[in-house]
Design a protein around this motif. Structure first.
Motif, short mmCIF file in Angstrom:
data_model
loop_
_atom_site.label_atom_id
_atom_site.label_comp_id
_atom_site.label_asym_id
_atom_site.label_seq_id
_atom_site.Cartn_x
_atom_site.Cartn_y
_atom_site.Cartn_z
N ILE A 1 0.87 -1.18 0.00
CA ILE A 1 0.00 0.00 0.00
C ILE A 1 0.91 1.23 0.00
O ILE A 1 1.67 1.44 0.93
N LEU A 2 0.81 2.01 -1.06
CA LEU A 2 1.67 3.17 -1.21
C LEU A 2 1.20 4.29 -0.29
O LEU A 2 0.04 4.37 0.07
N LEU A 3 2.13 5.17 0.07
CA LEU A 3 1.82 6.29 0.94
C LEU A 3 2.75 7.43 0.64
O LEU A 3 3.75 7.28 -0.04
N TYR A 4 2.39 8.57 1.16
CA TYR A 4 3.26 9.74 1.08
C TYR A 4 4.01 9.82 2.40
O TYR A 4 3.40 9.98 3.46
N ASP A 5 5.32 9.68 2.35
CA ASP A 5 6.13 9.66 3.56
C ASP A 5 6.07 11.03 4.24
O ASP A 5 6.36 12.04 3.62
N ASP B 1 -2.10 6.16 -0.59
CA ASP B 1 -2.38 6.22 -2.02
C ASP B 1 -3.19 5.00 -2.45
O ASP B 1 -2.66 3.90 -2.58
N LEU B 2 -4.47 5.22 -2.68
CA LEU B 2 -5.36 4.15 -3.17
C LEU B 2 -5.89 4.49 -4.56
O LEU B 2 -6.97 4.04 -4.95
N ARG B 3 -5.13 5.27 -5.32
CA ARG B 3 -5.58 5.68 -6.65
C ARG B 3 -5.87 4.49 -7.55
O ARG B 3 -6.74 4.57 -8.40
N GLY C 1 -8.30 9.61 -4.85
CA GLY C 1 -7.66 8.34 -4.55
C GLY C 1 -6.69 8.39 -3.39
O GLY C 1 -6.14 7.38 -2.99
N TRP C 2 -6.48 9.57 -2.84
CA TRP C 2 -5.65 9.72 -1.65
C TRP C 2 -6.55 9.79 -0.43
O TRP C 2 -7.59 10.44 -0.45
N PHE C 3 -6.15 9.12 0.65
CA PHE C 3 -6.94 9.06 1.87
C PHE C 3 -6.04 9.34 3.06
O PHE C 3 -4.86 8.97 3.07
N ARG C 4 -6.62 9.96 4.08
CA ARG C 4 -5.89 10.22 5.32
C ARG C 4 -6.25 9.17 6.35
O ARG C 4 -7.42 8.86 6.55
N ILE C 5 -5.21 8.60 6.96
CA ILE C 5 -5.43 7.72 8.11
C ILE C 5 -4.62 8.27 9.28
O ILE C 5 -3.52 8.76 9.12
N THR C 6 -5.22 8.21 10.44
CA THR C 6 -4.56 8.67 11.66
C THR C 6 -3.82 7.50 12.28
O THR C 6 -4.37 6.42 12.43
N PHE C 7 -2.58 7.73 12.64
CA PHE C 7 -1.78 6.67 13.25
C PHE C 7 -1.53 6.92 14.73
O PHE C 7 -0.95 6.08 15.42
N THR C 8 -1.98 8.03 15.24
CA THR C 8 -1.71 8.40 16.63
C THR C 8 -2.83 7.94 17.55
O THR C 8 -3.56 8.73 18.12
#
Length: 145
Positions: A35-39, A49-51, A108-115
């Motif tokens: 699963i790709l992401l923006y670092d 990145d779910l495009r 196709g970009w999504f935000r997920i919270t990791f905190t």
């Protein structure tokens, strides 16, 4: 509490350590599952990145994702697909925020919270993966029929 500089310093160091651990847990999981992401270098969320879920499987290999630009011809349809993706994730007990809500340049970009706590993060990532697998099974059909 905040006037106690020693306590505040210890608290902030602990929170920073926990955030780094959660960020690494989330990004390691995402990379492991392709699963790709923006670092990111700061913040409380990751752009995922779910495009690939918004274009046909046959065109994803050749796509530069220009059609997913917010100003593209099919932007309304792509926005609806983002909402479907969010709904499927919500049905599986995990919330991801569609990028168009935050004015992303492409759909196709999504935000997920990791905190969040470690157990909640691990469970949320499992549910996200389950959701993506479910979406991949149906996504080509919902876009092109």
């Amino acid at each position: 509490m905040l006037e106690d500089q020693e306590w505040t310093s210890t608290f902030l160091q602990r929170k920073k350590k926990l955030m780094i651990e959660c960020y690494n847990t989330a990004t390691d999981f995402l990379f492991k599952h392709g699963i790709l992401l923006y670092d990111m270098n700061a913040g409380l969320f990751i752009w995922v990145d779910l495009r690939h879920l918004l274009v046909s499987k046959s065109s994803v290999r050749n796509s530069d994702y220009d059609t997913l630009r917010v100003m593209a011809v099919d932007s309304q349809r792509h926005q609806q697909i983002e909402l479907k993706i969010s709904d499927i994730c919500m049905k599986n007990g995990v919330m991801i925020a569609p990028g168009h809500v935050y004015r992303a340049e492409e759909y196709g970009w999504f935000r997920i919270t990791f905190t969040v706590g470690r157990e909640a993060l691990d469970e949320g990532l499992k549910r996200l993966l389950k959701s993506i697998e479910e979406i991949e099974a149906v996504s080509d059909g919902w876009k092109w029929t």
